[in-house]
Design an enzyme around this catalytic site. Structure first.
Site, PDB file in Angstrom:
ATOM      1  N   LEU A  14       0.857  -1.196   0.000  1.00 21.05           N
ATOM      2  CA  LEU A  14       0.000   0.000   0.000  1.00 21.05           C
ATOM      3  C   LEU A  14       0.891   1.243   0.000  1.00 21.05           C
ATOM      4  O   LEU A  14       0.979   1.979   0.965  1.00 21.05           O
ATOM      5  CB  LEU A  14      -0.922  -0.042   1.221  1.00 21.05           C
ATOM      6  CG  LEU A  14      -2.216   0.738   1.167  1.00 21.05           C
ATOM      7  CD1 LEU A  14      -2.971   0.507  -0.125  1.00 21.05           C
ATOM      8  CD2 LEU A  14      -3.094   0.391   2.340  1.00 21.05           C
ATOM      9  N   HIS A  15       1.586   1.455  -1.120  1.00 26.15           N
ATOM     10  CA  HIS A  15       2.479   2.604  -1.265  1.00 26.15           C
ATOM     11  C   HIS A  15       1.710   3.756  -1.911  1.00 26.15           C
ATOM     12  O   HIS A  15       0.481   3.739  -1.962  1.00 26.15           O
ATOM     13  CB  HIS A  15       3.721   2.212  -2.072  1.00 26.15           C
ATOM     14  CG  HIS A  15       3.402   1.866  -3.487  1.00 26.15           C
ATOM     15  ND1 HIS A  15       3.462   2.789  -4.500  1.00 26.15           N
ATOM     16  CD2 HIS A  15       2.993   0.706  -4.054  1.00 26.15           C
ATOM     17  CE1 HIS A  15       3.102   2.208  -5.646  1.00 26.15           C
ATOM     18  NE2 HIS A  15       2.818   0.941  -5.394  1.00 26.15           N
ATOM     19  N   ALA A  16       2.405   4.741  -2.416  1.00 29.78           N
ATOM     20  CA  ALA A  16       1.798   6.003  -2.851  1.00 29.78           C
ATOM     21  C   ALA A  16       0.627   5.850  -3.829  1.00 29.78           C
ATOM     22  O   ALA A  16      -0.446   6.392  -3.585  1.00 29.78           O
ATOM     23  CB  ALA A  16       2.858   6.905  -3.456  1.00 29.78           C
TER      24      ALA A  16
END
Length: 93
Positions: A14-16
């Site tokens: 769940l990155h940018a």
């Protein structure tokens, strides 16, 4: 209170990019929605509309998170947010 679990599908977690897609969808809903890692107390859940909160979870591919919301339409809202989290937004077309 409605509650759903979701398994993070994006290959790098769940990155940018997936966090932005998720928080934008959560912000469009007229509900207070929280997110926490599975197994964490509900009191430690974070605001699902805050990209900083979402990214600070450190949720990796395959991790399970818990979404909670209360109010009219909460079940449907959580179902739609689960679909976002369980989609690999890093997959190439």
């Amino acid at each position: 209170m409605s509650e759903r679990t979701a398994t993070i599908a994006s290959s790098v977690g769940l990155h940018a990019r997936p966090a932005a897609i998720f928080t934008e969808a959560a912000a469009e809903l007229d509900l207070e929605i929280t997110i926490a890692m599975a197994g964490e107390p509900a009191d430690d859940a974070m605001d699902a509309t805050s990209i900083l909160s979402i990214m600070s979870l450190g949720a990796a591919h395959g991790d399970v998170v818990v979404l909670r919301a209360e109010g009219a339409g909460a079940d449907e809202a959580l179902d739609s947010l689960v679909k976002i989290l369980e989609t690999d937004h890093d997959a190439t077309a």
